[in-house]
Design a protein around this motif. Structure first.
Motif, PDB file in Angstrom:
ATOM      1  N   SER A  35       5.400  -7.757  15.293  1.00 55.06           N
ATOM      2  CA  SER A  35       5.927  -8.298  14.041  1.00 55.06           C
ATOM      3  C   SER A  35       7.396  -8.674  14.221  1.00 55.06           C
ATOM      4  O   SER A  35       7.975  -8.508  15.303  1.00 55.06           O
ATOM      5  CB  SER A  35       5.768  -7.274  12.920  1.00 55.06           C
ATOM      6  N   ASP A  36       8.018  -9.154  13.166  1.00 54.35           N
ATOM      7  CA  ASP A  36       9.406  -9.631  13.264  1.00 54.35           C
ATOM      8  C   ASP A  36      10.359  -8.587  13.842  1.00 54.35           C
ATOM      9  O   ASP A  36      11.244  -8.912  14.638  1.00 54.35           O
ATOM     10  CB  ASP A  36       9.911 -10.049  11.874  1.00 54.35           C
ATOM     11  N   LYS A  37      10.183  -7.324  13.442  1.00 56.68           N
ATOM     12  CA  LYS A  37      11.118  -6.267  13.854  1.00 56.68           C
ATOM     13  C   LYS A  37      10.575  -5.393  14.975  1.00 56.68           C
ATOM     14  O   LYS A  37      11.143  -4.343  15.277  1.00 56.68           O
ATOM     15  CB  LYS A  37      11.483  -5.413  12.644  1.00 56.68           C
ATOM     16  N   SER A  38       9.483  -5.805  15.586  1.00 56.85           N
ATOM     17  CA  SER A  38       8.871  -4.992  16.640  1.00 56.85           C
ATOM     18  C   SER A  38       9.745  -4.963  17.899  1.00 56.85           C
ATOM     19  O   SER A  38      10.190  -6.011  18.381  1.00 56.85           O
ATOM     20  CB  SER A  38       7.489  -5.541  16.988  1.00 56.85           C
ATOM     21  N   PRO A  39       9.968  -3.777  18.475  1.00 52.23           N
ATOM     22  CA  PRO A  39      10.747  -3.679  19.713  1.00 52.23           C
ATOM     23  C   PRO A  39      10.018  -4.262  20.920  1.00 52.23           C
ATOM     24  O   PRO A  39      10.633  -4.433  21.987  1.00 52.23           O
ATOM     25  CB  PRO A  39      10.957  -2.165  19.875  1.00 52.23           C
ATOM     26  N   LEU A  40       8.726  -4.573  20.774  1.00 51.41           N
ATOM     27  CA  LEU A  40       7.979  -5.137  21.899  1.00 51.41           C
ATOM     28  C   LEU A  40       8.543  -6.482  22.346  1.00 51.41           C
ATOM     29  O   LEU A  40       8.361  -6.881  23.506  1.00 51.41           O
ATOM     30  CB  LEU A  40       6.498  -5.298  21.528  1.00 51.41           C
ATOM     31  N   TRP A  41       9.231  -7.185  21.457  1.00 52.02           N
ATOM     32  CA  TRP A  41       9.831  -8.457  21.843  1.00 52.02           C
ATOM     33  C   TRP A  41      10.939  -8.273  22.874  1.00 52.02           C
ATOM     34  O   TRP A  41      11.323  -9.230  23.566  1.00 52.02           O
ATOM     35  CB  TRP A  41      10.370  -9.188  20.609  1.00 52.02           C
ATOM     36  N   ASN A  42      11.456  -7.052  22.999  1.00 55.57           N
ATOM     37  CA  ASN A  42      12.491  -6.783  24.004  1.00 55.57           C
ATOM     38  C   ASN A  42      11.909  -6.612  25.400  1.00 55.57           C
ATOM     39  O   ASN A  42      12.657  -6.493  26.371  1.00 55.57           O
ATOM     40  CB  ASN A  42      13.282  -5.517  23.626  1.00 55.57           C
ATOM     41  N   ASP A 100       9.826 -16.327  26.504  1.00 50.77           N
ATOM     42  CA  ASP A 100       8.845 -15.874  25.530  1.00 50.77           C
ATOM     43  C   ASP A 100       9.502 -15.378  24.251  1.00 50.77           C
ATOM     44  O   ASP A 100       8.930 -15.503  23.161  1.00 50.77           O
ATOM     45  CB  ASP A 100       7.976 -14.760  26.125  1.00 50.77           C
ATOM     46  N   ARG A 101      10.703 -14.829  24.395  1.00 49.28           N
ATOM     47  CA  ARG A 101      11.389 -14.294  23.219  1.00 49.28           C
ATOM     48  C   ARG A 101      11.799 -15.396  22.242  1.00 49.28           C
ATOM     49  O   ARG A 101      12.089 -15.118  21.076  1.00 49.28           O
ATOM     50  CB  ARG A 101      12.609 -13.482  23.648  1.00 49.28           C
ATOM     51  N   LYS A 102      11.777 -16.649  22.695  1.00 45.98           N
ATOM     52  CA  LYS A 102      12.101 -17.759  21.801  1.00 45.98           C
ATOM     53  C   LYS A 102      11.062 -17.886  20.685  1.00 45.98           C
ATOM     54  O   LYS A 102      11.323 -18.504  19.657  1.00 45.98           O
ATOM     55  CB  LYS A 102      12.181 -19.065  22.590  1.00 45.98           C
ATOM     56  N   GLN A 103       9.878 -17.305  20.923  1.00 45.60           N
ATOM     57  CA  GLN A 103       8.838 -17.332  19.901  1.00 45.60           C
ATOM     58  C   GLN A 103       9.060 -16.280  18.815  1.00 45.60           C
ATOM     59  O   GLN A 103       8.357 -16.279  17.798  1.00 45.60           O
ATOM     60  CB  GLN A 103       7.458 -17.085  20.548  1.00 45.60           C
ATOM     61  N   GLN A 157       0.506 -16.835  24.595  1.00 45.51           N
ATOM     62  CA  GLN A 157       0.417 -15.672  25.487  1.00 45.51           C
ATOM     63  C   GLN A 157       1.779 -15.355  26.067  1.00 45.51           C
ATOM     64  O   GLN A 157       2.478 -16.243  26.562  1.00 45.51           O
ATOM     65  CB  GLN A 157      -0.571 -15.951  26.624  1.00 45.51           C
ATOM     66  N   VAL A 158       2.178 -14.091  25.970  1.00 46.58           N
ATOM     67  CA  VAL A 158       3.425 -13.625  26.569  1.00 46.58           C
ATOM     68  C   VAL A 158       3.104 -12.680  27.718  1.00 46.58           C
ATOM     69  O   VAL A 158       1.996 -12.150  27.819  1.00 46.58           O
ATOM     70  CB  VAL A 158       4.321 -12.904  25.530  1.00 46.58           C
TER      71      VAL A 158
END
Length: 443
Positions: free
Chosen positions: A300-307, A313-316, A273-274
């Motif tokens: 996904s790998d290139k999803s901007p949601l990781w930003n 959490d971004r380490k995942q 969970q993030v």
């Protein structure tokens, strides 16, 4: 619903397997598959200074099976030992990982997705892949693996001759050129199934059970329990294997624009969970046993949601094209058709409980004209079906705060040596509460 009328003596007591732990057929003392003893065969090969060739799964077209390869392709197959392919052949390079392999020319993604799950659980992995095997010390071309088959563990021996074309492996391939545990594990399982062709198509739950010897829980994702993500999260913290499958497509293994392959099995490799701002987002990480082709939507790998998440959490975040990807739980439920959890003990089903599960089993059969009474629509014969009494004893004090859960699992033993020729019947069971007045009946 009260139980149907039952003639005296018709019910069978359920057997307790606690007395069998450590006995023949257990994980520590497996039975010898096809009566082949690994240690005895190894001693003979060492004394005679010979390389083992398995007469029960010979390096010829019979072991590949019919219909898998075209005749002209089959004619080009050459069975070669790893040491002949690469003088620096290794059983395992560094450690065992889900990223070690990619699927070959068999539709056995169900098996390889299960192998991917197995690589996360060292205790289970050591049961299936015994230690001490190599191409160096006491090498005789003999290897062995262990699988649970319908109530008992079996030790399965194979020779290390692998089918190749132009000196390239036909079936599962290692991404590290000289690593061979995936190919040898696949060959041992093919022997259990009857041939490589007998591994073509299947359910991920089959291999999950054969790797654990445990209980199996199946979920249809169109009607999931409301707390499925929490169940998966608790399961991930325990020693479990998880796999899932997509709905069938119009053609075999059809790839969708979103990167998902239809009619395909995947491994569940993480549940996490993030926090996206103040809002929690439940995620699931999945692995495609092809080693490529990933989901390209949200998270996904290139999803901007990781930003939008914290550095922690971004380490995942995944960025490699290795077949593994994240997606939200909502997208997971929309995209996948079903999922399976298999484990040695279903502790994950209860959020907080100090009690321990006790496993019991019984072997039975439906016999035409005798014990095959049909479903409840056949009221005149239903009572003749095999029946089992289960008594739940008073719970330990440590368990009083928990729930008295009972998990029932029914499996069907094959009636043929070759997996694809085995009959599959519609089977099932009913659970009835026994009224107090019937509980005094002795059997």
């Amino acid at each position: 619903m009260p139980p149907p009328a039952v003639p005296h003596g018709m019910c069978l007591k359920v057997m307790d397997d606690r007395n069998m732990k450590g006995g023949m057929g257990s994980a520590t003392h497996p039975l010898k598959f096809m009566d082949q003893d690994y240690n005895s065969l190894q001693d003979v090969c060492l004394k005679k200074r010979m390389r083992f060739v398995d007469e029960f799964f010979p390096p010829d077209p019979r072991s590949i099976g019919e219909g898998l390869l075209e005749p002209e392709v089959m004619a080009r197959v050459e069975w070669i030992r790893p040491m002949k392919l690469y003088p620096k052949a290794a059983f395992i390079v560094d450690t065992v990982s889900r990223f070690d392999f990619a699927q070959g020319k068999i539709g056995n993604c169900w098996f390889l997705a299960s192998v991917g799950a197995l690589t996360f659980q060292n205790k289970l992995l050591q049961k299936v892949v015994p230690d001490g095997q190599s191409f160096r010390h006491n090498y005789t071309g003999l290897f062995h693996f262990r699988f649970w088959r319908f109530g008992k563990w079996y030790d399965v021996v194979i020779d290390d001759k692998l089918p190749t074309i132009n000196r390239k492996l036909i079936f599962v391939k290692s991404k590290t050129y000289n690593e061979f545990w995936p190919a040898l594990l696949e060959k041992a399982y093919a022997k259990v199934c009857g041939s490589y062709a007998d591994m073509h198509y299947g359910q991920v739950s089959e291999a999950l059970m054969d790797f654990t010897g445990g209980v199996h829980v199946h979920y249809e994702l169109k009607t999931p329990p409301t707390d499925l993500w929490k169940i998966m999260y608790r399961a991930f913290q325990s020693e479990v294997l998880m796999g899932c499958a997509t709905p069938p497509g119009n053609q075999n293994e059809q790839r969708l624009p979103n990167g998902i392959v239809l009619g395909h099995a995947y491994t569940v490799t993480n549940v996490y969970q993030v926090m996206m701002g103040k809002y929690p987002v439940q995620l699931v990480r999945l692995f495609n046993p092809w080693g490529r082709f990933e989901w390209n939507g949200d998270w996904s790998d290139k999803s901007p949601l990781w930003n939008t998440v914290s550095d922690e959490d971004r380490k995942q975040h995944l960025q490699a094209e290795n077949g593994e990807f994240w997606m939200s739980m909502n997208d997971f439920l929309r995209t996948f058709d079903n999922m399976d959890i298999c484990c040695s003990c279903p502790d994950f089903l209860e959020e907080k409980s100090a009690c321990h599960w006790i496993s019991k089993f019984h072997h039975g059969s439906w016999v035409p004209g005798s014990t095959a009474g049909g479903c409840m629509n056949h009221s005149d014969t239903f009572f003749t079906n095999p029946q089992f009494w289960l008594k739940i004893n008073e719970m330990d004090k440590a368990c009083e705060q928990g729930q008295s859960n009972v998990l029932v699992s029914l499996i069907q033993k094959p009636d043929k040596r070759n997996r694809r020729n085995a009959s599959h019947h519609d089977i099932g069971f009913y659970v009835f509460a026994v009224p107090p007045e019937a509980s005094k009946i002795s059997f």
